[in-house]
Motif scaffolding. Structure first.
Motif, PDB file in Angstrom:
ATOM      1  N   ALA A   1      28.070 -16.938  35.495  1.00 31.83           N
ATOM      2  CA  ALA A   1      28.991 -17.922  35.282  1.00 31.83           C
ATOM      3  C   ALA A   1      29.951 -18.129  36.289  1.00 31.83           C
ATOM      4  O   ALA A   1      30.389 -19.057  36.926  1.00 31.83           O
ATOM      5  N   LEU A   2      30.460 -16.828  36.737  1.00 31.37           N
ATOM      6  CA  LEU A   2      31.546 -16.653  37.973  1.00 31.37           C
ATOM      7  C   LEU A   2      30.871 -17.155  39.148  1.00 31.37           C
ATOM      8  O   LEU A   2      31.429 -17.907  39.785  1.00 31.37           O
ATOM      9  N   GLY A   3      29.671 -16.821  39.486  1.00 35.82           N
ATOM     10  CA  GLY A   3      28.779 -17.134  40.627  1.00 35.82           C
ATOM     11  C   GLY A   3      28.629 -18.651  40.729  1.00 35.82           C
ATOM     12  O   GLY A   3      29.067 -19.279  41.722  1.00 35.82           O
ATOM     13  N   ILE A   4      28.582 -19.522  39.439  1.00 33.40           N
ATOM     14  CA  ILE A   4      28.130 -20.818  39.349  1.00 33.40           C
ATOM     15  C   ILE A   4      29.643 -21.388  39.728  1.00 33.40           C
ATOM     16  O   ILE A   4      29.656 -22.311  40.311  1.00 33.40           O
ATOM     17  N   VAL A   5      30.576 -20.984  38.970  1.00 33.51           N
ATOM     18  CA  VAL A   5      32.231 -21.509  39.328  1.00 33.51           C
ATOM     19  C   VAL A   5      32.510 -21.259  40.747  1.00 33.51           C
ATOM     20  O   VAL A   5      32.963 -22.400  41.532  1.00 33.51           O
ATOM     21  N   ALA A   6      32.264 -20.301  41.450  1.00 30.90           N
ATOM     22  CA  ALA A   6      32.221 -19.839  42.595  1.00 30.90           C
ATOM     23  C   ALA A   6      31.556 -20.916  43.667  1.00 30.90           C
ATOM     24  O   ALA A   6      32.056 -21.365  44.726  1.00 30.90           O
ATOM     25  N   GLY A   7      30.312 -21.110  43.203  1.00 28.09           N
ATOM     26  CA  GLY A   7      29.465 -22.065  43.944  1.00 28.09           C
ATOM     27  C   GLY A   7      30.046 -23.540  43.945  1.00 28.09           C
ATOM     28  O   GLY A   7      30.230 -24.213  44.945  1.00 28.09           O
ATOM     29  N   ILE A   8      30.823 -23.983  42.829  1.00 32.54           N
ATOM     30  CA  ILE A   8      31.188 -25.518  42.471  1.00 32.54           C
ATOM     31  C   ILE A   8      32.466 -25.425  43.656  1.00 32.54           C
ATOM     32  O   ILE A   8      32.587 -26.277  44.415  1.00 32.54           O
ATOM     33  N   ALA A   9      33.324 -24.233  43.414  1.00 34.44           N
ATOM     34  CA  ALA A   9      34.515 -24.346  44.252  1.00 34.44           C
ATOM     35  C   ALA A   9      34.237 -24.271  45.827  1.00 34.44           C
ATOM     36  O   ALA A   9      34.757 -25.114  46.482  1.00 34.44           O
ATOM     37  N   ASN A  10      33.086 -23.830  46.147  1.00 35.76           N
ATOM     38  CA  ASN A  10      32.708 -23.739  47.572  1.00 35.76           C
ATOM     39  C   ASN A  10      32.336 -24.930  48.077  1.00 35.76           C
ATOM     40  O   ASN A  10      32.467 -25.238  49.102  1.00 35.76           O
TER      41      ASN A  10
ATOM     42  N   ALA B   1      30.390 -17.348  54.064  1.00 36.99           N
ATOM     43  CA  ALA B   1      30.882 -16.224  53.212  1.00 36.99           C
ATOM     44  C   ALA B   1      30.982 -16.510  51.677  1.00 36.99           C
ATOM     45  O   ALA B   1      30.624 -15.702  50.758  1.00 36.99           O
ATOM     46  N   GLY B   2      31.278 -17.723  51.524  1.00 36.90           N
ATOM     47  CA  GLY B   2      31.549 -18.272  50.162  1.00 36.90           C
ATOM     48  C   GLY B   2      30.075 -18.481  49.434  1.00 36.90           C
ATOM     49  O   GLY B   2      29.871 -17.952  48.275  1.00 36.90           O
ATOM     50  N   TRP B   3      29.126 -19.008  50.155  1.00 34.23           N
ATOM     51  CA  TRP B   3      27.925 -19.026  49.583  1.00 34.23           C
ATOM     52  C   TRP B   3      27.205 -17.637  49.291  1.00 34.23           C
ATOM     53  O   TRP B   3      26.538 -17.314  48.417  1.00 34.23           O
ATOM     54  N   VAL B   4      27.486 -16.844  50.186  1.00 35.04           N
ATOM     55  CA  VAL B   4      26.921 -15.377  49.868  1.00 35.04           C
ATOM     56  C   VAL B   4      27.459 -15.014  48.862  1.00 35.04           C
ATOM     57  O   VAL B   4      26.755 -14.137  47.920  1.00 35.04           O
ATOM     58  N   LEU B   5      28.675 -14.932  48.519  1.00 35.72           N
ATOM     59  CA  LEU B   5      29.447 -14.404  47.494  1.00 35.72           C
ATOM     60  C   LEU B   5      28.852 -14.822  46.163  1.00 35.72           C
ATOM     61  O   LEU B   5      28.313 -14.362  45.213  1.00 35.72           O
TER      62      LEU B   5
END
Length: 160
Positions: A19-28, A125-129
């Motif tokens: 879920a954190l990865g998905i939220v970070a992906g949306i923000a990125n 870097a955002g996508w890698v995270l």
């Protein structure tokens, strides 16, 4: 072989990482779209470098300590209607005080101006995270859902 079943804590932790990865992906994705739109539709202005500085943050404990350095550049520019804005550009290109660079800004959000010489890989870097968080969560989920294949023998049965 003993089957202890899936670990509820492991499943929840794994799902939290996904879920954190998905939220970070949306923000990125939103950030990348904003920058793309600023380049495509934004107005140009000349900015001057007012100052540069760096900050350091330390994380971890003992031998696992690491320090991260963030380089900042303070840019000032004036919009076409005469308003002045300052930006704190982080981890961009190294600049010297007095340098003049082109920035682009959207008229409705000049506070989110972007330096034109911004590197194309600055969003990687955002996508890698995102990928690491989602992959780590999926691996953890697979481990949590797999049957426990380790059968520990009873030591009392070793003696005849």
């Amino acid at each position: 072989m003993t089957d202890h079943g899936p670990s509820t804590a492991g499943i929840l932790a794994s799902l939290a990482f996904v879920a954190l990865g998905i939220v970070a992906g949306i923000a990125n994705a939103r950030q990348v779209d904003r920058v793309r739109r600023t380049f495509a539709e934004g107005l140009a202005a000349e900015a001057v470098v007012l100052a540069t500085y760096k900050t350091e943050s330390t994380s971890g404990v003992g031998d696992n300590r690491s320090t991260t350095t963030t380089h900042h550049t303070i840019l000032a520019f004036r919009t076409l209607d005469g308003r002045e804005f300052r930006l704190d550009e982080r981890n961009g290109r190294r600049r010297a005080v007095g340098d003049r660079i082109e920035v682009r800004y959207l008229p409705e959000r000049p506070d989110r101006a972007v330096a034109v010489d911004r590197g194309p890989g600055e969003d990687i870097a955002g996508w890698v995270l995102c990928i690491l968080l989602i992959a780590g969560g999926l691996v953890g989920l697979a481990i949590s859902l797999s049957p426990n294949s380790i059968d520990v023998p009873n030591p009392r049965t070793w003696i005849h």
